[in-house]
Design a protein around this motif. Structure first.
Motif: not given
Length: 241
Positions: A3, A5-7, A109, A112, A114, A205, A207-208
């Motif tokens: 996956t 990582r994206h903030s 999942s 997270y 989105y 997505i 993640t951060d």
């Protein structure tokens, strides 16, 4: 599968907004430095915000839509640089609840954040837009009580917003929180419901989460954990999963 990582950047919390903290000093110029896609509101709850392709639109309760000055302030907003990694076509006169079920199945999942963008043709969209408040500010649930719900028929446009996991319920609106604006940029607001004729849903997505909290007296003194917080949010935000 790894996956990426994206903030996602968020200013303040939905619990703060629910408590009536409607002013802060974050400018749109600074906000857009953190992302080109998102939503929020403006100081004094002066309308709904939607950010698309780096352009911020202010949708007011009188039906007007404009591009506010970069010096305007926001007490609550979420933005990201939208890089979709998941995509699905949607067809068949789908209500909001059905679309959300399809998107839930698309997510790898539920844990997270989105960013979600739905572009298409709608049989109808119902929205509401918060009216500018005056001090002393009421709680959000009172500020949004009795708002007019507008219905737009046979319209092309974009739904933009975020899907937030339940464990972040006091930080962001749990479930799916989206705003709408038509292709001509003449109508829109906070989405209550819709029926999609056909379109495309894209997910980015997150993640951060970068969370910026206000340093105002109002925020410091606000009760961010009332027992009925979820009840307040469900009524005020018309949130859905």
């Amino acid at each position: 599968m790894t996956t990426p990582r994206h903030s996602i950047f968020q200013h303040s919390t939905i619990a703060s907004l629910a408590a009536g903290v409607f002013d802060d000093d974050l400018t749109l110029q600074e906000l857009l430095g953190h992302g080109s896609f998102g939503l929020g509101t403006f100081n004094a709850l002066d309308g709904e915000m939607i950010v698309l392709d780096g352009v911020c639109y202010q949708m007011r309760s009188d039906g007007s839509i404009s591009q506010p000055p970069m010096s305007a302030n926001t007490p609550y907003a979420m933005v990201t640089n939208f890089v979709p990694t998941l995509r699905t076509e949607l067809k068949g006169d789908l209500l909001r609840k059905s679309v959300n079920q399809i998107i839930s199945e698309l997510e790898p999942s539920p844990n997270y954040l989105y960013a979600v963008r739905i572009t298409g043709e709608f049989n109808w969209v119902t929205t509401r837009t918060v009216a500018k408040q005056t001090r002393p500010y009421p709680p959000l649930v009172e500020a949004t009580d009795g708002e007019d719900v507008l219905r737009f028929e046979n319209v092309k446009g974009v739904l933009a917003g975020f899907r937030t996991p339940e464990f972040q319920a006091t930080v962001s609106v749990p479930g799916c929180h989206v705003h709408f604006i038509d292709d001509e940029r003449t109508m829109g607001g906070h989405v209550v419901d819709y029926e999609l004729k056909s379109g495309v849903a894209e997910l980015c997505i997150g993640t951060d989460l970068q969370l910026r909290l206000p340093v105002t007296k109002e925020f410091m003194q606000a009760n961010l954990t009332p027992e009925d917080l979820m009840e307040q949010l469900n009524k005020a935000e018309h949130s859905d999963h």
